[in-house]
Design an enzyme around this catalytic site. Structure first.
Site, PDB file in Angstrom:
ATOM      1  N   GLY A 165     -23.319 -72.207 -21.418  1.00  0.00           N
ATOM      2  CA  GLY A 165     -23.884 -72.218 -22.510  1.00  0.00           C
ATOM      3  C   GLY A 165     -23.470 -70.849 -23.347  1.00  0.00           C
TER       4      GLY A 165
ATOM      5  N   GLY B 137     -24.447 -67.787 -23.899  1.00  0.00           N
ATOM      6  CA  GLY B 137     -25.564 -66.912 -23.538  1.00  0.00           C
ATOM      7  C   GLY B 137     -25.590 -65.529 -24.589  1.00  0.00           C
ATOM      8  N   ARG B 138     -24.518 -65.334 -25.361  1.00  0.00           N
ATOM      9  CA  ARG B 138     -24.575 -64.153 -26.195  1.00  0.00           C
ATOM     10  C   ARG B 138     -23.830 -64.334 -27.332  1.00  0.00           C
ATOM     11  NH1 ARG B 138     -20.145 -59.696 -24.633  1.00  0.00           N
ATOM     12  NH2 ARG B 138     -18.521 -60.997 -23.805  1.00  0.00           N
TER      13      ARG B 138
ATOM     14  N   LYS C 102     -20.246 -63.284 -31.591  1.00  0.00           N
ATOM     15  CA  LYS C 102     -20.299 -62.843 -30.176  1.00  0.00           C
ATOM     16  C   LYS C 102     -20.754 -61.504 -29.972  1.00  0.00           C
ATOM     17  CE  LYS C 102     -17.088 -63.312 -27.240  1.00  0.00           C
ATOM     18  NZ  LYS C 102     -15.632 -63.264 -26.543  1.00  0.00           N
TER      19      LYS C 102
ATOM     20  N   GLY D 202     -27.106 -60.483 -23.741  1.00  0.00           N
ATOM     21  CA  GLY D 202     -27.002 -61.041 -24.892  1.00  0.00           C
ATOM     22  C   GLY D 202     -26.082 -60.119 -25.770  1.00  0.00           C
TER      23      GLY D 202
ATOM     24  N   ARG E 266     -15.803 -64.396 -35.101  1.00  0.00           N
ATOM     25  CA  ARG E 266     -14.675 -64.917 -34.661  1.00  0.00           C
ATOM     26  C   ARG E 266     -14.541 -66.313 -35.332  1.00  0.00           C
ATOM     27  NH1 ARG E 266     -14.705 -66.319 -28.065  1.00  0.00           N
ATOM     28  NH2 ARG E 266     -16.106 -68.027 -28.204  1.00  0.00           N
TER      29      ARG E 266
ATOM     30  N   ARG F 146     -15.461 -77.344 -25.427  1.00  0.00           N
ATOM     31  CA  ARG F 146     -14.659 -76.965 -24.518  1.00  0.00           C
ATOM     32  C   ARG F 146     -14.700 -78.082 -23.580  1.00  0.00           C
ATOM     33  NH1 ARG F 146     -16.445 -71.142 -24.600  1.00  0.00           N
ATOM     34  NH2 ARG F 146     -17.391 -70.967 -26.528  1.00  0.00           N
TER      35      ARG F 146
ATOM     36  N   ASP G 193     -14.719 -73.669 -19.006  1.00  0.00           N
ATOM     37  CA  ASP G 193     -15.812 -73.421 -20.298  1.00  0.00           C
ATOM     38  C   ASP G 193     -14.669 -72.693 -21.368  1.00  0.00           C
ATOM     39  OD1 ASP G 193     -16.070 -71.654 -17.927  1.00  0.00           O
ATOM     40  OD2 ASP G 193     -16.891 -70.336 -19.794  1.00  0.00           O
ATOM     41  N   ASN G 194     -13.539 -72.293 -20.917  1.00  0.00           N
ATOM     42  CA  ASN G 194     -12.463 -71.349 -21.765  1.00  0.00           C
ATOM     43  C   ASN G 194     -11.446 -72.273 -22.021  1.00  0.00           C
ATOM     44  OD1 ASN G 194     -14.168 -69.151 -22.031  1.00  0.00           O
ATOM     45  ND2 ASN G 194     -13.336 -68.390 -20.172  1.00  0.00           N
TER      46      ASN G 194
END
Length: 495
Positions: free
Chosen positions: A94, A96-97, A117, A130, A180, A187, A256-257
């Site tokens: 997930g 996280g930050r 981010k 985070g 971004r 994903r 996840d990427n």
């Protein structure tokens, strides 16, 4: 307490993802920062998104992109996802930050996410703080904007902001936040999050969301979920072929990427090769070379197979038939990639057509480059001068000898068989082969200067890498490979 800004005539944000069931995300605001200051606003991108750069002062934009102020319609959520990290499955990762602030429809009619981010801890932080340090934020800004200029589908940098607060990694560093932009942040790992819980209904809802958002044409087909898998695989084949043609190494190709939008996402320990070697690895956390340069195509296929596993219940009621359909797509990926790679290398050799013998020509050039430890970018860029009759730059990379002479002769004969005039071929070569990339040592130099408050090297490098095919940058200082002692052996994630 965060409150929306007054409307200044810009777009009102939407957040279609936040209308999915609540188990898809956690709704929470960004954490306020002490003293946000704008490093850079990507003014051209902002205008494309319908955000007028002149509508707010730099201080106001800093408040927005640090997360201290929300614009109308922003509905921040931390997205839930899982993922295979270096082959090991983690059932909950997930954001996280990071936070998905919302979406805008740009002046080009495209719907895009805006994502922060470094915006503070979320329930997915797994013990992390985070936050983001200035260095990784500037790296992502530089490399993602360079990738866009190089013609690679990618997330993009909208703004970078310092927070006025330190973060602690191996040492105290200035904190920053990156805003971004992407066509979507779903994903492979998002699907894995629900598949691991046996939540087939959520997998279906997510697949429908991705189809509606990114691949609406497949909705009208007889097998929309199979066609979704095929569309994602097709995009990944093109993307990885483009990476390889630039000597780019992602660094963390975990599930996840891998974005369902077909864009490069996550610019942590990424890097561009200097000397050509297919086994090159930069990421400090990739101890086994899982994501080495030459392994990227098969790793993308491995990731796609994990997506296919998640979609099996949607492909067919019969399990064996579902596996058969999924396997067909995953096998097709390899054929798509090979075709895309051949097309990419034909462009880089200045060829307007393809011929079966061209593969040998490519392989022999790469073998010469590896043997000479030739610079990947400069070797291909030197082909333009070589076709015009001056092979000195190419020989400086490959060395002298019969093997180089024979290769040059075969390549020139191949161009002549196409009827290519030297001037036209040289133009094609300079349009296909950049003269300037964000070289690792230059990125590190820009980051080191920025950490002391000097942003001039960052700005100069950004200007060069966003004009990668222009001759002044190709001949400028940022095009040169590292001197002895300047080489960067490892890159780091930043978390």
């Amino acid at each position: 307490m965060l409150a929306p800004n007054d409307d200044t005539g810009g777009p009102v944000f939407d957040n279609s993802y936040a209308r999915l069931p609540e188990r898809f995300y956690v709704r929470q605001p960004p954490r306020r920062v002490a003293a946000p200051s704008l490093i850079r606003l990507n003014r051209l991108l902002a205008a494309t998104l319908g955000l007028d750069p002149e509508a707010r002062s730099e201080a106001e934009w800093a408040e927005v992109f640090a997360g201290n102020r929300l614009l109308p319609g922003m509905d921040p959520v931390a997205m839930a996802y899982a993922g295979h990290q270096f082959g090991n499955f983690v059932p909950q990762l997930g954001d996280g930050r990071a936070l998905l602030l919302g979406e805008v429809i740009g002046t080009d009619g495209v719907r895009r996410d805006i994502h922060l981010k470094g915006s503070g801890r979320t329930p997915f932080s797994r013990g992390g703080d985070g936050r983001a340090a200035l260095g990784p934020v500037l790296r992502e800004y530089l490399v993602s904007e360079a990738m866009h200029a190089l013609g690679v589908p990618t997330t993009r940098a909208l703004a970078a902001v310092t927070t006025g607060e330190p973060v602690f990694r191996d040492r105290e560093l200035p904190g920053a936040v990156l805003a971004r932009v992407a066509r979507g942040h779903v994903r492979v790992g998002t699907f894995q999050y629900f598949a691991a819980r046996g939540d087939t209904e959520a997998v279906r809802v997510l697949a429908d969301y991705v189809i509606d958002r990114l691949y609406p044409d497949v909705r009208e087909t007889d097998a929309p979920y199979r066609e979704l898998l095929a569309a994602v695989a097709r995009g990944q084949a093109r993307l990885v072929a483009r990476w390889l043609g630039l000597g780019f190494i992602h660094g963390v190709m975990n599930t996840d990427n891998l974005s369902l939008a077909g864009e490069t996402i996550d610019y942590g320990p990424c890097a561009f090769m200097d000397a050509y070697d297919p086994a090159t690895v930069f990421s400090s956390i990739d101890q086994g070379g899982r994501y080495a340069y030459a392994r990227q195509p098969e790793m993308a296929q491995w990731n796609l197979a994990r997506l296919a596993e998640c979609l099996l219940p949607l492909l067919a009621e019969d399990q064996d038939r579902a596996v058969e359909l999924a396997t067909e797509v995953i096998n097709q990926y390899a054929r798509w990639f090979e075709a895309d790679w051949r097309e990419e290398m034909a462009r880089k050799l200045g060829l307007a057509t393809e011929h079966p013998h061209d593969q040998r020509l490519v392989e022999d050039l790469l073998e010469l480059m590896q043997g000479a430890r030739a610079d990947f970018t400069l070797s291909f860029r030197a082909l333009a001068a070589s076709v015009e009759g001056d092979a000195a730059e190419l020989r400086a990379q490959l060395g002298e000898g019969n093997a180089v002479d024979q290769w040059l002769s075969r390549w020139r004969e191949r161009l002549e068989r196409e009827g290519a005039e030297p001037e036209a071929a040289a133009q094609r070569l300079r349009a296909a082969n950049p003269g300037c990339i964000p070289r690792n040592h230059r990125v590190e130099q820009a980051i080191s200067a920025a950490e002391t408050g000097d942003l001039a090297p960052f700005e100069a490098l950004l200007d060069a890498v966003t004009r990668p095919f222009e001759e002044d940058t190709a001949q400028g200082p940022f095009a040169r490979p590292p001197e002895p002692g300047e080489e960067v052996a490892q890159t780091f994630c930043g978390t």
